[in-house]
Design a protein around this motif. Structure first.
Motif, PDB file in Angstrom:
ATOM      1  N   VAL A 150       0.841  -1.357  -0.080  1.00  0.00           N
ATOM      2  CA  VAL A 150      -0.038  -0.049   0.018  1.00  0.00           C
ATOM      3  C   VAL A 150       0.982   1.191   0.065  1.00  0.00           C
ATOM      4  CG1 VAL A 150      -1.920  -1.173   1.238  1.00  0.00           C
ATOM      5  CG2 VAL A 150      -0.348  -0.031   2.511  1.00  0.00           C
ATOM      6  N   ALA A 151       2.267   0.989   0.171  1.00  0.00           N
ATOM      7  CA  ALA A 151       2.949   2.195   0.289  1.00  0.00           C
ATOM      8  C   ALA A 151       3.095   2.891  -1.202  1.00  0.00           C
ATOM      9  CB  ALA A 151       4.391   1.898   0.721  1.00  0.00           C
ATOM     10  N   ALA A 152       2.934   2.091  -2.048  1.00  0.00           N
ATOM     11  CA  ALA A 152       2.741   2.475  -3.494  1.00  0.00           C
ATOM     12  C   ALA A 152       1.803   3.437  -3.799  1.00  0.00           C
ATOM     13  CB  ALA A 152       2.540   1.213  -4.555  1.00  0.00           C
ATOM     14  N   PHE A 153       0.868   3.547  -2.928  1.00  0.00           N
ATOM     15  CA  PHE A 153      -0.184   4.714  -2.973  1.00  0.00           C
ATOM     16  C   PHE A 153      -0.403   5.433  -1.833  1.00  0.00           C
ATOM     17  CE2 PHE A 153      -1.554   0.351  -4.131  1.00  0.00           C
ATOM     18  CZ  PHE A 153      -1.713   0.608  -5.532  1.00  0.00           C
ATOM     19  N   ASP A 154       0.284   5.040  -0.819  1.00  0.00           N
ATOM     20  CA  ASP A 154       0.012   5.963   0.634  1.00  0.00           C
ATOM     21  C   ASP A 154       1.312   6.436   1.103  1.00  0.00           C
ATOM     22  OD1 ASP A 154      -2.779   5.392  -0.091  1.00  0.00           O
ATOM     23  OD2 ASP A 154      -2.912   4.032   1.472  1.00  0.00           O
ATOM     24  N   GLN A 159       9.520   7.090   3.134  1.00  0.00           N
ATOM     25  CA  GLN A 159       9.436   5.917   2.506  1.00  0.00           C
ATOM     26  C   GLN A 159       9.691   6.281   0.893  1.00  0.00           C
ATOM     27  OE1 GLN A 159       5.447   4.243   3.281  1.00  0.00           O
ATOM     28  NE2 GLN A 159       6.630   2.743   4.465  1.00  0.00           N
ATOM     29  N   ALA A 160      10.498   7.187   0.591  1.00  0.00           N
ATOM     30  CA  ALA A 160      10.687   7.563  -0.672  1.00  0.00           C
ATOM     31  C   ALA A 160      11.061   6.330  -1.634  1.00  0.00           C
ATOM     32  CB  ALA A 160      11.621   8.620  -0.848  1.00  0.00           C
ATOM     33  N   ALA A 161      12.111   5.596  -0.996  1.00  0.00           N
ATOM     34  CA  ALA A 161      12.732   4.567  -1.920  1.00  0.00           C
ATOM     35  C   ALA A 161      11.715   3.442  -1.983  1.00  0.00           C
ATOM     36  CB  ALA A 161      14.037   3.936  -1.092  1.00  0.00           C
ATOM     37  N   TYR A 162      11.271   2.963  -0.647  1.00  0.00           N
ATOM     38  CA  TYR A 162      10.398   2.024  -0.635  1.00  0.00           C
ATOM     39  C   TYR A 162       8.951   2.214  -1.642  1.00  0.00           C
ATOM     40  CZ  TYR A 162       7.507  -1.971   1.331  1.00  0.00           C
ATOM     41  OH  TYR A 162       6.680  -3.329   1.284  1.00  0.00           O
ATOM     42  N   SER A 163       8.590   3.397  -1.572  1.00  0.00           N
ATOM     43  CA  SER A 163       7.273   3.492  -2.244  1.00  0.00           C
ATOM     44  C   SER A 163       7.621   3.663  -3.681  1.00  0.00           C
ATOM     45  CB  SER A 163       6.823   5.090  -1.902  1.00  0.00           C
ATOM     46  OG  SER A 163       6.153   4.975  -0.326  1.00  0.00           O
ATOM     47  N   GLY A 167       5.767   1.487  -6.055  1.00  0.00           N
ATOM     48  CA  GLY A 167       5.020   1.853  -7.003  1.00  0.00           C
ATOM     49  C   GLY A 167       5.349   1.347  -8.439  1.00  0.00           C
ATOM     50  N   GLY A 168       6.760   1.130  -8.857  1.00  0.00           N
ATOM     51  CA  GLY A 168       7.085   0.596  -9.965  1.00  0.00           C
ATOM     52  C   GLY A 168       6.610  -0.715 -10.278  1.00  0.00           C
ATOM     53  N   VAL A 169       6.570  -1.624  -9.199  1.00  0.00           N
ATOM     54  CA  VAL A 169       5.797  -2.977  -9.315  1.00  0.00           C
ATOM     55  C   VAL A 169       4.343  -2.650  -9.748  1.00  0.00           C
ATOM     56  CG1 VAL A 169       5.303  -4.917  -8.163  1.00  0.00           C
ATOM     57  CG2 VAL A 169       7.295  -3.979  -7.754  1.00  0.00           C
ATOM     58  N   VAL A 170       3.668  -1.704  -9.024  1.00  0.00           N
ATOM     59  CA  VAL A 170       2.316  -1.393  -9.453  1.00  0.00           C
ATOM     60  C   VAL A 170       2.320  -0.973 -10.900  1.00  0.00           C
ATOM     61  CG1 VAL A 170       0.447   0.025  -9.006  1.00  0.00           C
ATOM     62  CG2 VAL A 170       1.236  -1.103  -7.188  1.00  0.00           C
ATOM     63  N   GLY A 171       3.211  -0.079 -11.361  1.00  0.00           N
ATOM     64  CA  GLY A 171       3.231   0.519 -12.712  1.00  0.00           C
ATOM     65  C   GLY A 171       3.340  -0.290 -13.715  1.00  0.00           C
ATOM     66  N   MET A 172       4.135  -1.282 -13.411  1.00  0.00           N
ATOM     67  CA  MET A 172       4.583  -2.320 -14.528  1.00  0.00           C
ATOM     68  C   MET A 172       3.633  -3.298 -14.631  1.00  0.00           C
ATOM     69  SD  MET A 172       7.730  -4.410 -13.358  1.00  0.00           S
ATOM     70  CE  MET A 172       7.580  -5.644 -11.969  1.00  0.00           C
ATOM     71  N   VAL A 249      -4.832  -5.588  -0.155  1.00  0.00           N
ATOM     72  CA  VAL A 249      -5.240  -6.525   0.820  1.00  0.00           C
ATOM     73  C   VAL A 249      -4.927  -6.013   2.185  1.00  0.00           C
ATOM     74  CG1 VAL A 249      -5.333  -8.748   1.790  1.00  0.00           C
ATOM     75  CG2 VAL A 249      -5.359  -8.559  -0.689  1.00  0.00           C
ATOM     76  N   ASP A 250      -5.526  -5.119   2.761  1.00  0.00           N
ATOM     77  CA  ASP A 250      -5.132  -4.265   3.803  1.00  0.00           C
ATOM     78  C   ASP A 250      -5.990  -3.805   4.858  1.00  0.00           C
ATOM     79  OD1 ASP A 250      -6.858  -2.321   2.456  1.00  0.00           O
ATOM     80  OD2 ASP A 250      -5.445  -1.227   1.323  1.00  0.00           O
ATOM     81  N   GLY A 251      -7.168  -4.431   4.898  1.00  0.00           N
ATOM     82  CA  GLY A 251      -8.265  -4.003   5.968  1.00  0.00           C
ATOM     83  C   GLY A 251      -8.771  -2.717   5.758  1.00  0.00           C
ATOM     84  N   GLY A 252      -8.631  -2.081   4.538  1.00  0.00           N
ATOM     85  CA  GLY A 252      -9.348  -0.774   4.214  1.00  0.00           C
ATOM     86  C   GLY A 252      -8.161   0.203   4.872  1.00  0.00           C
ATOM     87  N   ILE A 253      -7.056   0.091   4.999  1.00  0.00           N
ATOM     88  CA  ILE A 253      -6.387   1.189   5.541  1.00  0.00           C
ATOM     89  C   ILE A 253      -5.976   1.931   4.466  1.00  0.00           C
ATOM     90  CG2 ILE A 253      -3.935  -0.083   5.258  1.00  0.00           C
ATOM     91  CD1 ILE A 253      -3.239   0.968   8.052  1.00  0.00           C
ATOM     92  N   ARG A 254      -5.706   3.316   5.184  1.00  0.00           N
ATOM     93  CA  ARG A 254      -5.108   4.344   4.326  1.00  0.00           C
ATOM     94  C   ARG A 254      -3.997   4.901   5.282  1.00  0.00           C
ATOM     95  NH1 ARG A 254      -7.472   1.381   1.446  1.00  0.00           N
ATOM     96  NH2 ARG A 254      -8.918   1.878  -0.188  1.00  0.00           N
ATOM     97  N   MET A 255      -2.805   5.005   4.934  1.00  0.00           N
ATOM     98  CA  MET A 255      -1.592   5.225   5.556  1.00  0.00           C
ATOM     99  C   MET A 255      -1.547   6.805   5.873  1.00  0.00           C
ATOM    100  SD  MET A 255      -0.427   2.367   6.399  1.00  0.00           S
ATOM    101  CE  MET A 255       1.101   2.732   7.171  1.00  0.00           C
ATOM    102  N   PRO A 256      -1.386   7.371   6.961  1.00  0.00           N
ATOM    103  CA  PRO A 256      -1.327   8.744   7.210  1.00  0.00           C
ATOM    104  C   PRO A 256       0.294   9.069   6.920  1.00  0.00           C
ATOM    105  CG  PRO A 256      -1.010   7.396   9.176  1.00  0.00           C
ATOM    106  CD  PRO A 256      -1.359   6.319   8.187  1.00  0.00           C
ATOM    107  N   PRO A 257       0.399  10.287   6.767  1.00  0.00           N
ATOM    108  CA  PRO A 257       1.775  10.882   6.500  1.00  0.00           C
ATOM    109  C   PRO A 257       2.791  10.333   7.446  1.00  0.00           C
ATOM    110  CG  PRO A 257       0.280  12.613   6.427  1.00  0.00           C
ATOM    111  CD  PRO A 257      -0.472  11.592   6.923  1.00  0.00           C
ATOM    112  N   LYS A 258       2.679   9.966   8.498  1.00  0.00           N
ATOM    113  CA  LYS A 258       3.387   9.370   9.435  1.00  0.00           C
ATOM    114  C   LYS A 258       2.713   8.579  10.630  1.00  0.00           C
ATOM    115  CE  LYS A 258       4.459  13.552  12.535  1.00  0.00           C
ATOM    116  NZ  LYS A 258       5.572  14.560  12.772  1.00  0.00           N
TER     117      LYS A 258
END
Length: 258
Positions: A150-154, A159-163, A167-172, A249-258
């Motif tokens: 979900v870090a690809a979206f939130d 989390q610059a590197a991880y996201s 995000g690249g995995v999602v994008g491809m 698959v995340d229980g509906g979570i939307r991650m906050p900024p921190k």
């Protein structure tokens, strides 16, 4: 897609979501290549599920290729799960404002190499092997599932590197699925939320920390379980009409900024 008498590869399979996926695939009749850097845990899991262990650093294209060859020597390779990955947390600029304290370029590169490039390398090599399979009644020769986050979206602060990697995995997902369609190979991505894996440690403090994290989940208010993620991964692999999709698959979570 029937996985009986086939082989499968799971990267990052020695623990967590990868291990749960390996167990489920074995239960469906596949011989699983447990691909990981953790030799002791990987060999133990392979013995448990009747699979084989392959020492794989996903940034080493020769080791990736060796795992693919090991799978095809067992039986037709029809399922691949890319679960290997690492995390990293560091702000883009440091608190003191100096370049020395800015985000490590070496760390950023390493996360991309493992999480994104390593995933793509396994996809291209495994799909090439799958291309030689006999198609089933739907014309399917195999299926691949990549693990994003979900870090690809939130993506959160630090989390610059991880996201970027996830995000690249999602994008491809869509373009690669389109590439593989002509060969009768499906590809989808599963994006986990907060999942209870060894990354959080063990003991009373770790359990308290995980319980606190779980409070931010919409419902149910807990961390996900590896087997819950593995259930969706297997659905993506075996459902013949599931293709080119990214599933949270995340229980509906939307991650906050921190």
């Amino acid at each position: 897609m029937d996985l009986t008498s086939s082989s499968a590869i799971v990267t990052g399979a020695a623990s967590g979501i990868g291990a749960a996926c390996a167990r489920r695939l074995a239960a469906l009749g596949a011989t699983v290549v447990v691909a990981d850097l953790q030799t002791d845990k990987g060999e133990a899991l392979a013995e448990e599920i009747g699979g084989v262990f392959a020492l794989v650093d996903v940034t080493d294209t020769e080791q990736v290729g060796a795992a693919v060859r090991a799978a095809t020597e067992i039986a037709p390779l029809r399922a691949v799960v890319n679960s290997a990955g690492i995390g990293w947390a560091q702000r883009t600029i440091g608190r003191d404002g100096t370049l020395e304290s800015a985000h490590s370029l070496e760390a950023f590169t390493k996360v991309i190499q493992i999480n994104l490039i390593g995933t793509f390398d396994m996809v291209r090599q495994a799909a090439t092997a799958m291309n030689g399979n006999e198609p089933d009644a739907d014309g399917c020769r195999g299926a691949i599932v990549n693990l994003a986050s979900v870090a690809a979206f939130d993506g959160q602060i630090g989390q610059a590197a991880y996201s970027a990697s996830k995000g690249g995995v999602v994008g491809m997902t869509l373009p690669v699925a389109r590439d593989l369609a002509a060969a009768g190979i499906r590809l989808s991505t599963v994006a986990p939320g907060l999942v209870d894996t060894p990354i959080y440690g063990e003991g009373e403090q770790a359990e308290a920390f995980k319980a606190k994290l779980g409070e931010s989940v919409l419902f149910p208010k807990r961390l996900g379980r590896p087997d819950e993620l593995a259930s969706m991964v297997v659905e993506c692999l075996t459902n013949p009409y599931l293709n080119a999709e990214v599933v949270r698959v995340d229980g509906g979570i939307r991650m906050p900024p921190k």
